[in-house]
Design a protein around this motif. Structure first.
Motif: not given
Length: 305
Positions: A212-217, A224-234, A251-253
């Motif tokens: 579920d939600p990553a502790t890093l976020r 948590r910056n939705w404008r520059k969300l780093q999807r590939d790292n998660f 899928s967006g996260l």
């Protein structure tokens, strides 16, 4: 070993994989090693005890083979029996040379009398075969001290960022209004803002695997910056266990096409991998847990490890 030899061995390391589980004491999980052929481990001698509120000494005891602490064999998990582990409670538990565990448990949780002894129970290799294998073949740190003698999130912040900060939710006006409205009924949400170690790595060097939600976020606002969300790292630990509708919603996260098991099988692990277990206290789409946190079933934790 010389400094040059040490450096040479460190340079040979190709991957660092971190799996950080949840709140259990060393004695409850690995204290048995001292009694089981590893006398050099600073664990249990079998004579330890704690007084209950009536002054009766409660000795340490081994859980039954089919028993998971904090619920009876074959019975549903009972979250009410999760021992208090805030800083105030831990101070009481550690008082007088670790003599306050039973009394604090009874004070904080008011359990039925037959459960007063639960904090004095410990597991063995029968319950924890994977930990037992690792302990007998690799390094065990029996004098590790947590950054803060307390609960999850301060210590996870230290693990990720070397420091702990307060929740930043109070910065949001809407949250303050909601807190006024709901008061104590509002659940605690772990949202912080301290710079994590990942900021000092290039993005292709690391990956975060969670359910579920990553502790890093939760810890670092950069992720948590939705404008520059780093999807590939998660991504997930094991995507085959994630329901299709959950993957669609997330899928967006996260990168739903990969998982830790996929990356490991293909030889594509990055330099640094961090694995979050599925937390009993922090889940959105799936209530199952394998983080070792009471009352999670330790067998699920063994399967993950």
């Amino acid at each position: 070993m010389s400094q040059d030899q040490t450096l040479e061995r460190l340079m040979a390391v190709k991957h660092i994989v971190v799996l950080m589980m949840e709140n259990r004491s060393f004695d409850q999980m690995l204290g048995y090693l001292t009694l089981d052929g590893m006398p050099e481990v600073n664990g249990l001698m079998g004579r330890e005890s704690n007084p209950d509120p009536d002054g009766t000494e409660i000795p340490v005891f081994e859980f039954e083979p089919d028993e998971t602490a904090f619920h009876a064999p074959g019975q549903p998990f009972d979250k009410s029996l999760d021992p208090c582990h805030g800083t105030g409670c831990v101070a009481e538990q550690l008082a007088d040379g670790n003599r306050g565990f039973v009394r604090n448990f009874v004070k904080a949780k008011d359990p039925p009398r037959e459960h007063w002894r639960l904090p004095m129970g410990y597991y063995t290799a029968r319950h924890l075969p994977v930990y037992d294998h690792l302990a007998h073949n690799y390094c065990v740190c029996d004098a590790w001290h947590s950054s803060i003698p307390g609960d999850t999130w301060p210590n996870r912040q230290y693990a990720l960022a070397g420091q702990a900060g307060p929740s930043v939710l109070l910065k949001f006006g809407w949250w303050q209004e909601l807190k006024k409205l709901l008061g104590s009924k509002l659940p605690a949400v772990p949202i912080y803002d301290v710079p994590a170690f990942t900021r000092y790595l290039q993005d292709p060097q690391w990956r975060w695997y969670s359910h579920d939600p990553a502790t890093l976020r939760a810890v670092d606002s950069r992720y948590r910056n939705w404008r520059k969300l780093q999807r590939d790292n998660f991504t997930y630990f094991d995507r085959r266990r994630i329901k299709a509708w959950t993957q669609a919603l997330e899928s967006g996260l996260v990168d739903i096409g990969d998982s830790f098991l996929d990356d490991a099988a293909k030889g594509e692990l990055r330099d640094v991998s961090w694995i979050d277990p599925n937390f009993v206290d922090l889940h959105v789409f799936d209530p199952a847990s394998n983080d070792d946190h009471p009352p999670s079933d330790v067998k699920a934790g063994q399967e993950l490890v």
